[in-house]
Design a protein around this motif. Structure first.
Motif, PDB file in Angstrom:
ATOM      1  N   ALA A 180     -32.923  57.583 -16.655  1.00 56.82           N
ATOM      2  CA  ALA A 180     -32.996  56.446 -17.560  1.00 56.82           C
ATOM      3  C   ALA A 180     -32.477  56.780 -18.952  1.00 56.82           C
ATOM      4  CB  ALA A 180     -34.447  55.959 -17.653  1.00 56.82           C
ATOM      5  N   ALA A 181     -32.593  58.065 -19.351  1.00 59.42           N
ATOM      6  CA  ALA A 181     -32.145  58.472 -20.683  1.00 59.42           C
ATOM      7  C   ALA A 181     -30.628  58.647 -20.756  1.00 59.42           C
ATOM      8  CB  ALA A 181     -32.835  59.774 -21.091  1.00 59.42           C
ATOM      9  N   ASN A 182     -29.968  58.869 -19.614  1.00 55.83           N
ATOM     10  CA  ASN A 182     -28.516  59.108 -19.605  1.00 55.83           C
ATOM     11  C   ASN A 182     -27.819  58.246 -18.552  1.00 55.83           C
ATOM     12  OD1 ASN A 182     -28.484  61.655 -21.447  1.00 55.83           O
ATOM     13  ND2 ASN A 182     -29.989  62.141 -19.872  1.00 55.83           N
ATOM     14  N   PRO A 183     -27.981  56.928 -18.606  1.00 57.56           N
ATOM     15  CA  PRO A 183     -27.379  56.098 -17.550  1.00 57.56           C
ATOM     16  C   PRO A 183     -25.858  56.140 -17.567  1.00 57.56           C
ATOM     17  CG  PRO A 183     -28.209  54.720 -19.338  1.00 57.56           C
ATOM     18  CD  PRO A 183     -28.679  56.111 -19.628  1.00 57.56           C
ATOM     19  N   GLY A 184     -25.260  56.190 -18.761  1.00 64.44           N
ATOM     20  CA  GLY A 184     -23.800  56.213 -18.848  1.00 64.44           C
ATOM     21  C   GLY A 184     -23.213  57.452 -18.203  1.00 64.44           C
ATOM     22  N   LEU A 185     -23.850  58.597 -18.429  1.00 65.60           N
ATOM     23  CA  LEU A 185     -23.368  59.855 -17.844  1.00 65.60           C
ATOM     24  C   LEU A 185     -23.376  59.776 -16.326  1.00 65.60           C
ATOM     25  CD1 LEU A 185     -22.608  62.890 -17.987  1.00 65.60           C
ATOM     26  CD2 LEU A 185     -25.075  63.375 -18.033  1.00 65.60           C
ATOM     27  N   TYR A 186     -24.493  59.348 -15.749  1.00 70.91           N
ATOM     28  CA  TYR A 186     -24.604  59.312 -14.293  1.00 70.91           C
ATOM     29  C   TYR A 186     -23.680  58.257 -13.687  1.00 70.91           C
ATOM     30  CZ  TYR A 186     -28.613  62.458 -14.455  1.00 70.91           C
ATOM     31  OH  TYR A 186     -29.416  63.549 -14.647  1.00 70.91           O
ATOM     32  N   LEU A 187     -23.508  57.136 -14.362  1.00 68.17           N
ATOM     33  CA  LEU A 187     -22.600  56.107 -13.838  1.00 68.17           C
ATOM     34  C   LEU A 187     -21.159  56.595 -13.840  1.00 68.17           C
ATOM     35  CD1 LEU A 187     -24.053  52.846 -15.436  1.00 68.17           C
ATOM     36  CD2 LEU A 187     -24.079  53.497 -13.018  1.00 68.17           C
ATOM     37  N   ASP A 188     -20.742  57.267 -14.915  1.00 70.46           N
ATOM     38  CA  ASP A 188     -19.376  57.797 -14.970  1.00 70.46           C
ATOM     39  C   ASP A 188     -19.150  58.843 -13.885  1.00 70.46           C
ATOM     40  OD1 ASP A 188     -18.792  56.176 -17.095  1.00 70.46           O
ATOM     41  OD2 ASP A 188     -19.110  57.715 -18.624  1.00 70.46           O
ATOM     42  N   LEU A 189     -20.125  59.734 -13.709  1.00 73.72           N
ATOM     43  CA  LEU A 189     -19.996  60.773 -12.680  1.00 73.72           C
ATOM     44  C   LEU A 189     -19.969  60.160 -11.282  1.00 73.72           C
ATOM     45  CD1 LEU A 189     -22.524  63.376 -14.142  1.00 73.72           C
ATOM     46  CD2 LEU A 189     -20.034  63.563 -14.147  1.00 73.72           C
ATOM     47  N   ALA A 190     -20.857  59.175 -11.057  1.00 74.72           N
ATOM     48  CA  ALA A 190     -20.900  58.536  -9.742  1.00 74.72           C
ATOM     49  C   ALA A 190     -19.587  57.814  -9.446  1.00 74.72           C
ATOM     50  CB  ALA A 190     -22.069  57.552  -9.684  1.00 74.72           C
ATOM     51  N   TRP A 191     -19.039  57.117 -10.431  1.00 72.50           N
ATOM     52  CA  TRP A 191     -17.771  56.413 -10.231  1.00 72.50           C
ATOM     53  C   TRP A 191     -16.648  57.399  -9.927  1.00 72.50           C
ATOM     54  CZ3 TRP A 191     -15.049  52.686  -8.694  1.00 72.50           C
ATOM     55  CH2 TRP A 191     -13.721  52.540  -9.068  1.00 72.50           C
ATOM     56  N   SER A 192     -16.611  58.538 -10.617  1.00 74.17           N
ATOM     57  CA  SER A 192     -15.574  59.536 -10.372  1.00 74.17           C
ATOM     58  C   SER A 192     -15.641  60.052  -8.941  1.00 74.17           C
ATOM     59  CB  SER A 192     -15.732  60.694 -11.362  1.00 74.17           C
ATOM     60  OG  SER A 192     -14.747  61.677 -11.153  1.00 74.17           O
ATOM     61  N   THR A 193     -16.847  60.344  -8.475  1.00 73.89           N
ATOM     62  CA  THR A 193     -17.008  60.860  -7.104  1.00 73.89           C
ATOM     63  C   THR A 193     -16.716  59.786  -6.062  1.00 73.89           C
ATOM     64  OG1 THR A 193     -18.644  62.500  -7.824  1.00 73.89           O
ATOM     65  CG2 THR A 193     -18.642  61.910  -5.484  1.00 73.89           C
ATOM     66  N   VAL A 194     -17.230  58.589  -6.273  1.00 76.54           N
ATOM     67  CA  VAL A 194     -17.021  57.504  -5.303  1.00 76.54           C
ATOM     68  C   VAL A 194     -15.543  57.145  -5.213  1.00 76.54           C
ATOM     69  CG1 VAL A 194     -17.450  55.059  -4.892  1.00 76.54           C
ATOM     70  CG2 VAL A 194     -19.341  56.568  -5.486  1.00 76.54           C
ATOM     71  N   ARG A 195     -14.854  57.148  -6.347  1.00 76.17           N
ATOM     72  CA  ARG A 195     -13.436  56.754  -6.352  1.00 76.17           C
ATOM     73  C   ARG A 195     -12.603  57.687  -5.483  1.00 76.17           C
ATOM     74  NH1 ARG A 195      -9.228  58.536  -9.288  1.00 76.17           N
ATOM     75  NH2 ARG A 195     -10.625  59.832 -10.533  1.00 76.17           N
ATOM     76  N   VAL A 196     -12.735  58.991  -5.680  1.00 71.58           N
ATOM     77  CA  VAL A 196     -11.920  59.925  -4.895  1.00 71.58           C
ATOM     78  C   VAL A 196     -12.369  59.955  -3.440  1.00 71.58           C
ATOM     79  CG1 VAL A 196     -11.271  61.360  -6.860  1.00 71.58           C
ATOM     80  CG2 VAL A 196     -13.378  61.871  -5.654  1.00 71.58           C
ATOM     81  N   ALA A 197     -13.677  59.814  -3.201  1.00 68.80           N
ATOM     82  CA  ALA A 197     -14.152  59.784  -1.816  1.00 68.80           C
ATOM     83  C   ALA A 197     -13.631  58.552  -1.092  1.00 68.80           C
ATOM     84  CB  ALA A 197     -15.683  59.823  -1.786  1.00 68.80           C
ATOM     85  N   ALA A 198     -13.612  57.410  -1.771  1.00 64.83           N
ATOM     86  CA  ALA A 198     -13.120  56.169  -1.153  1.00 64.83           C
ATOM     87  C   ALA A 198     -11.625  56.255  -0.864  1.00 64.83           C
ATOM     88  CB  ALA A 198     -13.416  54.976  -2.061  1.00 64.83           C
ATOM     89  N   ILE A 199     -10.862  56.818  -1.803  1.00 61.97           N
ATOM     90  CA  ILE A 199      -9.420  56.978  -1.560  1.00 61.97           C
ATOM     91  C   ILE A 199      -9.186  57.869  -0.350  1.00 61.97           C
ATOM     92  CG2 ILE A 199      -7.283  57.937  -2.500  1.00 61.97           C
ATOM     93  CD1 ILE A 199      -8.277  57.109  -5.275  1.00 61.97           C
ATOM     94  N   GLY A 200      -9.882  59.003  -0.297  1.00 59.28           N
ATOM     95  CA  GLY A 200      -9.730  59.905   0.843  1.00 59.28           C
ATOM     96  C   GLY A 200     -10.178  59.277   2.145  1.00 59.28           C
TER      97      GLY A 200
END
Length: 249
Positions: free
Chosen positions: A47-67
């Motif tokens: 809850a204290a770092n939502p932006g950090l976790y959202l950015d990291l999750a998007w980075s991982t999901v994006r490359v995983a989805a492309i692959g």
């Protein structure tokens, strides 16, 4: 509102019970935070770092989805080539089986040498994870066409491409979506492992940094986000598979 709440609780009571037992265990045995923080501490860090976790999750999901998409396309292409040519099928099938027997963690350093220590390697890992199920399930689907339909196409003297487009591919779609369901969550985990090992941006790299710097709550937070993403990918792929089966069977 009450009915919706009860429906949500009926689906989520098992993970909620796990979280409660986890917190009680940490309190009862006075487990140090550096060993295992309680779920409350982990959720507070999220809850204290939502932006950090959202950015990291998007980075991982994006490359995983492309692959994942590329692996499904390549796997289907290989299956179609094998369906068109038994000779090509005999060449590809042993190689695909051999590739599947090698642990993906052992291949990541080799892939990184070829594609660089970047997101390209993470995408390649996701491709390798998804291409084998797509090839196997699509190959089976292409060959399990209804007998009566096959006889009809024989009588009509349909060509190879007409058989593929109007008969074999529609029959293979449910199988292909099963491969999609199997690979969806695995691609998230594969991307996480690749990011951990090669230092590419994403949840895996952040997990490695948190481990080195003893940010235990962040380690558990990253692991929790990765688990949620994998489950969400599996459930989403399951829903798509169900719709494909209803539409094409």
């Amino acid at each position: 509102m009450r009915r919706v709440t009860l429906a949500v609780l009926a689906r989520l009571w098992v993970p909620a019970l796990v979280l409660v037992l986890w917190q009680l265990w940490v309190i009862a045995f006075n487990v140090p935070d550096i060993v295992m923080p309680g779920p409350i501490a982990v959720l507070e860090d999220l809850a204290a770092n939502p932006g950090l976790y959202l950015d990291l999750a998007w980075s991982t999901v994006r490359v995983a989805a492309i692959g994942l998409v590329l692996g499904m396309v390549f796997g289907l292409g290989l299956a179609v080539a094998g369906w068109s040519s038994p000779f090509f099928s005999g060449l590809v099938s042993p190689g695909a089986m051999m590739l599947r027997t090698i642990p993906i963690t052992a291949m990541i350093p080799i892939i990184a040498r070829l594609f660089g220590y970047s997101s390209n390697t993470v995408i390649a890992v996701a491709v390798l994870i998804s291409i084998f199920p797509a090839f196997v399930f699509a190959s089976a689907g292409l060959r399990t066409v209804p007998g009566g339909a096959n006889d009809y196409f024989e009588v009509m003297r349909a060509g190879k491409m007409a058989r593929l487009r109007r008969l074999a591919l529609p029959a293979a779609i449910p199988n292909l979506m099963t491969a999609f369901r199997i690979s969806a969550g695995l691609c998230i985990l594969g991307a996480l492992i690749a990011e951990w090992l090669i230092g590419a941006d994403g949840l895996g790299h952040q997990l490695a940094l948190a481990r080195i710097e003893f940010r235990v709550e962040e380690q558990w937070g990253v692991a929790l986000v990765a688990a949620v993403l994998s489950v969400a990918a599996f459930l989403g792929a399951t829903a798509l598979e169900r719709r494909a089966i209803e539409r094409w069977t």
